[in-house]
Structure formats: C-alpha cells, structure tokens
Design a protein around this motif. Structure first.
Motif, PDB file in Angstrom:
ATOM      1  N   ASP A 136       0.783  -1.320   0.018  1.00  0.00           N
ATOM      2  CA  ASP A 136       0.014   0.011   0.153  1.00  0.00           C
ATOM      3  C   ASP A 136       0.727   1.307   0.069  1.00  0.00           C
ATOM      4  OD1 ASP A 136      -2.378  -1.375   0.056  1.00  0.00           O
ATOM      5  OD2 ASP A 136      -2.106  -1.682   2.345  1.00  0.00           O
ATOM      6  N   GLY A 137       2.095   1.167  -0.233  1.00  0.00           N
ATOM      7  CA  GLY A 137       3.161   2.027  -0.144  1.00  0.00           C
ATOM      8  C   GLY A 137       3.508   2.780   1.070  1.00  0.00           C
ATOM      9  N   GLY A 138       3.414   1.897   2.016  1.00  0.00           N
ATOM     10  CA  GLY A 138       3.983   2.029   3.541  1.00  0.00           C
ATOM     11  C   GLY A 138       5.449   1.546   3.818  1.00  0.00           C
ATOM     12  N   LEU A 139       5.972   1.543   5.009  1.00  0.00           N
ATOM     13  CA  LEU A 139       6.951   0.956   5.144  1.00  0.00           C
ATOM     14  C   LEU A 139       6.850  -0.411   6.024  1.00  0.00           C
ATOM     15  CD1 LEU A 139       9.133   4.162   6.636  1.00  0.00           C
ATOM     16  CD2 LEU A 139       9.149   3.103   4.162  1.00  0.00           C
ATOM     17  N   GLU A 140       5.582  -0.700   6.530  1.00  0.00           N
ATOM     18  CA  GLU A 140       5.395  -1.933   7.221  1.00  0.00           C
ATOM     19  C   GLU A 140       6.349  -2.150   8.248  1.00  0.00           C
ATOM     20  OE1 GLU A 140       3.994  -6.324   6.149  1.00  0.00           O
ATOM     21  OE2 GLU A 140       4.307  -4.919   4.423  1.00  0.00           O
ATOM     22  N   LEU A 141       6.738  -1.178   9.217  1.00  0.00           N
ATOM     23  CA  LEU A 141       7.694  -1.408  10.263  1.00  0.00           C
ATOM     24  C   LEU A 141       7.216  -2.222  11.391  1.00  0.00           C
ATOM     25  CD1 LEU A 141       9.466   2.205   9.965  1.00  0.00           C
ATOM     26  CD2 LEU A 141      10.270  -0.358   8.857  1.00  0.00           C
ATOM     27  N   PRO A 142       7.884  -2.851  12.356  1.00  0.00           N
ATOM     28  CA  PRO A 142       7.384  -3.218  13.695  1.00  0.00           C
ATOM     29  C   PRO A 142       6.807  -2.193  14.432  1.00  0.00           C
ATOM     30  CG  PRO A 142       9.376  -4.423  13.073  1.00  0.00           C
ATOM     31  CD  PRO A 142       9.267  -3.222  12.002  1.00  0.00           C
ATOM     32  N   ALA A 143       6.103  -2.535  15.557  1.00  0.00           N
ATOM     33  CA  ALA A 143       5.487  -1.570  16.325  1.00  0.00           C
ATOM     34  C   ALA A 143       6.669  -0.974  17.168  1.00  0.00           C
ATOM     35  CB  ALA A 143       4.505  -2.192  17.373  1.00  0.00           C
ATOM     36  N   LYS A 144       7.761  -1.685  17.785  1.00  0.00           N
ATOM     37  CA  LYS A 144       8.816  -1.313  18.462  1.00  0.00           C
ATOM     38  C   LYS A 144       9.693  -0.158  17.650  1.00  0.00           C
ATOM     39  CE  LYS A 144      10.007  -1.921  21.927  1.00  0.00           C
ATOM     40  NZ  LYS A 144      10.135  -0.970  23.157  1.00  0.00           N
ATOM     41  N   VAL A 145       9.587  -0.442  16.399  1.00  0.00           N
ATOM     42  CA  VAL A 145      10.651   0.418  15.521  1.00  0.00           C
ATOM     43  C   VAL A 145       9.798   1.913  15.246  1.00  0.00           C
ATOM     44  CG1 VAL A 145      11.638   0.707  13.046  1.00  0.00           C
ATOM     45  CG2 VAL A 145      11.727  -1.466  14.053  1.00  0.00           C
ATOM     46  N   VAL A 146       8.532   1.702  14.958  1.00  0.00           N
ATOM     47  CA  VAL A 146       7.711   2.839  14.999  1.00  0.00           C
ATOM     48  C   VAL A 146       7.649   3.734  16.178  1.00  0.00           C
ATOM     49  CG1 VAL A 146       5.315   3.564  14.560  1.00  0.00           C
ATOM     50  CG2 VAL A 146       6.093   1.650  13.391  1.00  0.00           C
ATOM     51  N   GLN A 147       7.506   3.062  17.467  1.00  0.00           N
ATOM     52  CA  GLN A 147       7.924   3.675  18.652  1.00  0.00           C
ATOM     53  C   GLN A 147       9.185   4.468  18.832  1.00  0.00           C
ATOM     54  OE1 GLN A 147       8.711   1.360  22.034  1.00  0.00           O
ATOM     55  NE2 GLN A 147       9.166   2.863  23.297  1.00  0.00           N
ATOM     56  N   ALA A 148      10.113   3.786  18.252  1.00  0.00           N
ATOM     57  CA  ALA A 148      11.600   4.595  18.459  1.00  0.00           C
ATOM     58  C   ALA A 148      11.590   5.823  17.495  1.00  0.00           C
ATOM     59  CB  ALA A 148      12.648   3.625  17.801  1.00  0.00           C
ATOM     60  N   ARG A 149      10.978   5.569  16.211  1.00  0.00           N
ATOM     61  CA  ARG A 149      11.062   6.528  15.255  1.00  0.00           C
ATOM     62  C   ARG A 149      10.167   7.830  15.500  1.00  0.00           C
ATOM     63  NH1 ARG A 149      11.603   4.969   8.822  1.00  0.00           N
ATOM     64  NH2 ARG A 149      13.419   3.591   9.195  1.00  0.00           N
ATOM     65  N   LEU A 150       9.259   7.517  16.472  1.00  0.00           N
ATOM     66  CA  LEU A 150       8.085   8.678  16.781  1.00  0.00           C
ATOM     67  C   LEU A 150       8.654   9.151  18.140  1.00  0.00           C
ATOM     68  CD1 LEU A 150       4.501   7.150  16.150  1.00  0.00           C
ATOM     69  CD2 LEU A 150       5.816   8.856  14.893  1.00  0.00           C
ATOM     70  N   GLY A 151       9.842   8.637  18.878  1.00  0.00           N
ATOM     71  CA  GLY A 151      10.103   8.933  19.938  1.00  0.00           C
ATOM     72  C   GLY A 151       9.471   8.942  21.174  1.00  0.00           C
ATOM     73  N   HIS A 152       8.226   7.864  21.278  1.00  0.00           N
ATOM     74  CA  HIS A 152       7.433   7.780  22.267  1.00  0.00           C
ATOM     75  C   HIS A 152       8.182   7.079  23.394  1.00  0.00           C
ATOM     76  CE1 HIS A 152       3.759   7.649  19.667  1.00  0.00           C
ATOM     77  NE2 HIS A 152       4.093   8.813  19.810  1.00  0.00           N
ATOM     78  N   SER A 153       7.885   7.461  24.475  1.00  0.00           N
ATOM     79  CA  SER A 153       8.516   6.928  25.895  1.00  0.00           C
ATOM     80  C   SER A 153       8.299   5.711  25.974  1.00  0.00           C
ATOM     81  CB  SER A 153       8.040   7.728  27.033  1.00  0.00           C
ATOM     82  OG  SER A 153       6.529   7.741  27.273  1.00  0.00           O
TER      83      SER A 153
END
Length: 345
Positions: free
Chosen positions: A294-311
């Motif tokens: 669908d044009g996305g990166l399909e990253l795992p949740a932990k990687v998304v957390q790191a990229r967004l800088g969530h605590s």
C-alpha cells in the motif's frame, strides 16, 4: 527537637498560649514553628524529624509562596526563549487556576494530600485535558523551586491526572490523518518557501517545536533550501526571513493552510481539512505502519515507537494500534497447525 507549651500575656493583659516546636534543620540552623493545637505541633515534629533525616526539610519561615515560585519559573521560561504564546499560556494557568487556589501557601507547607485536593478541585472546575495541563504546570513550578533550592522536595510528583481515552475516538485516515494522495497534493501545491518544511514534517515525523528548532539536517529536499534559507545565529533550518524562530501559528497560516487550499484538500465548507502540523506527524506514523503493497514501510511496532520518540510502546499502540495491518488469523492458525503436524481428523 522538642514540643513545648508557651504562655504569654498580650498588651491588654489577656493570657495566650501556643505549642512551639524547636529543632535544628539538616544544616544545623535552629528553627521554631508555632501551633495552636498540641496535636498539630506533634504531627509537625514527626514530619520534621523524617525530613531532616532525609535531608529534604525546608523551614516554613525560609520558604517562598507558590505565587513567588511561579513568577520565578515564568521568568526562567521567558529567558529560555520560549514562544510568547507558550509563556502566556503558562501565565494563564498560574493567574487563573494556580494562584487563586494555592498562591498564598508557602512551598514548605504543601503536602501530597493538599496537592491531591488541588487536583480534585481542578477536575470539578475544568475539563480533564485543561486540568491535566494546569497540574503539569504546577509540577514544573515545583521542580524549578527544587532546582533553585527554595524547597527540598516536589510533593506533586506522585499526583496525576490521566487522560481519559475511553470515549476518545480513534484517529481516522482521511479525517485526522492525511491520505498519501492528500500529502502528495499538499507538497506539490506548497510554495517553494514552505515546501521543505512540509516535506520534513510529513516524512520525518517531527513535532512542530522540533521542526522550528531543527539543527543541520541534510537530505535531498533540504539541499536546495539550504542555499535559499535565511541566515540565523542559531543555525535554524526553518527560520523567519529575518533569521528568528518561526512561530507555530505563522507556519500554520503561511504554509499548511495555503498549501491545502491550493491542493483542494478541504472540508465541505471549503476550509483547510487539517488544522495543525500534528496531522503530518500522524501521516508519518501511518506511513511507517502501512503495508509495503500500500506504499507504506510496514515497520514493527517497536521500530515505529523509536521513530516517533514515544516513551513507551503502550503510547504508540494506544494511539496507532488500530492502524497496524491484521492478517487472516484463522489462516495463520491453520498454517501453524500444519507446521506442527496437527491435522483435524
């Protein structure tokens, strides 16, 4: 340390009595505190003994008021160069909500139960989000007072107002999150002056404050902008034409809204569909999550957390968990059973 009853006569000849707590603080300075009731004096004595042993006692006589601490904190916020609108918001918290309830009280007299009562009063008078913001401001004031040495402990640390997400609607693509097509149109329609900022906001996931104070950041989109970027002493990537920090409202008014109008990304009333830059951060999160087909990166949740800088991963999943693609659970279970050699008979 001792508790003694003191009796004296007034000028009119009347007898008065009070209970006096005499003690030495952690620095060895002799202190006294006076109470009308013996039980209050004894309770204070027990409290002081605990605080002196822990090295966190501040005598009431040496303590400033909450209002005085708030003014000191606001001056510090201003000196740090925070935006005028941010300082005014904090000042509104102090003037309208903190000072009327706690302003006259000395920091050394504050207790966790008193702050809990303050919290409950805020929730009765204000919306939950506003009450939470005011409490956060009070905590910041007390942290600053600790840093300055005007109070030994922050009694508000454990007091919380959790955000109530039970009835909060989940983020929806096309309503709260721009679609990939909308992002493409917005970027193409943006002026040369603002296109780099919108590109970075959409494809780096930075918050508005991070965008405005970003340090050297070299990517293809920014190379051309670096040549045209106004010079600034702080080496800002997106300054004003005079080299100052771009105010949030100015970016919304000059960049985001005109680009949406030009790209016809509008509501049924013809207004810009997405009112704030955070919508672009939401897009970045959804882009990280979406399937590659669908044009996305399909990253795992932990990687998304790191990229967004969530605590925490909890914050990521609470906000974006519903966007993660779900497979066919039944088919996946059947495949797992086959892999284990388990077949229905």
């Amino acid at each position: 340390m001792s508790v003694r009853r003191r009796v004296w006569k007034t000028k009119s000849g009347e007898s008065r009595a009070a209970w006096v707590v005499a003690y030495a603080d952690q620095a060895g300075t002799q202190r006294i505190a006076t109470f009308a009731k013996k039980r209050d004096a004894e309770a204070y004595e027990a409290q002081v003994q605990t605080e002196v042993r822990a090295g966190v006692h501040t005598a009431v006589g040496a303590s400033i008021t909450v209002t005085e601490a708030a003014e000191g904190w606001l001056r510090r916020v201003e000196l740090e160069g925070r935006e005028r609108i941010t300082v005014n918001t904090y000042r509104g918290h102090v003037v309208l909500h903190i000072a009327p309830r706690l302003g006259h009280e000395r920091l050394a007299r504050l207790t966790a139960p008193r702050i809990e009562a303050f919290r409950d009063d805020l929730l009765r008078a204000l919306s939950r989000p506003m009450a939470r913001k005011v409490l956060i401001t009070l905590k910041a004031i007390l942290r600053d007072a600790m840093r300055r040495g005007t109070v030994a402990q922050n009694v508000a640390t454990s007091v919380r107002i959790d955000s109530n997400k039970r009835h909060q609607p989940k983020l929806e693509v096309g309503r709260d999150i721009p679609t990939p097509d909308e992002i493409r149109r917005i970027v193409q329609a943006a002026s040369d002056r603002w296109r780099p900022l919108l590109v970075v906001a959409a494809f780096a996931g930075l918050r508005a404050s991070e965008l405005r104070g970003l340090g050297p950041f070299v990517i293809n989109t920014l190379r051309a902008w670096k040549l045209a970027c106004p010079r600034s002493e702080r080496e800002l990537v997106f300054p004003t034409n005079s080299g100052r920090i771009s105010h949030h409202k100015s970016i919304i008014r000059s960049a985001l809204i005109p680009a949406q109008l030009a790209a016809s990304v509008v509501t049924v009333n013809g207004r810009a569909k997405y009112p704030g830059l955070h919508a672009l951060r939401h897009f970045y999160a959804s882009w990280c999550i979406n399937r590659k087909v669908d044009g996305g990166l399909e990253l795992p949740a932990k990687v998304v957390q790191a990229r967004l800088g969530h605590s925490s991963i909890v914050m990521t999943l609470d906000t974006y968990g519903h966007l993660f693609p779900r497979g066919d659970d039944g088919a996946e279970l059947a495949a797992a059973e086959r892999a284990l050699g388990l077949q229905a008979t």
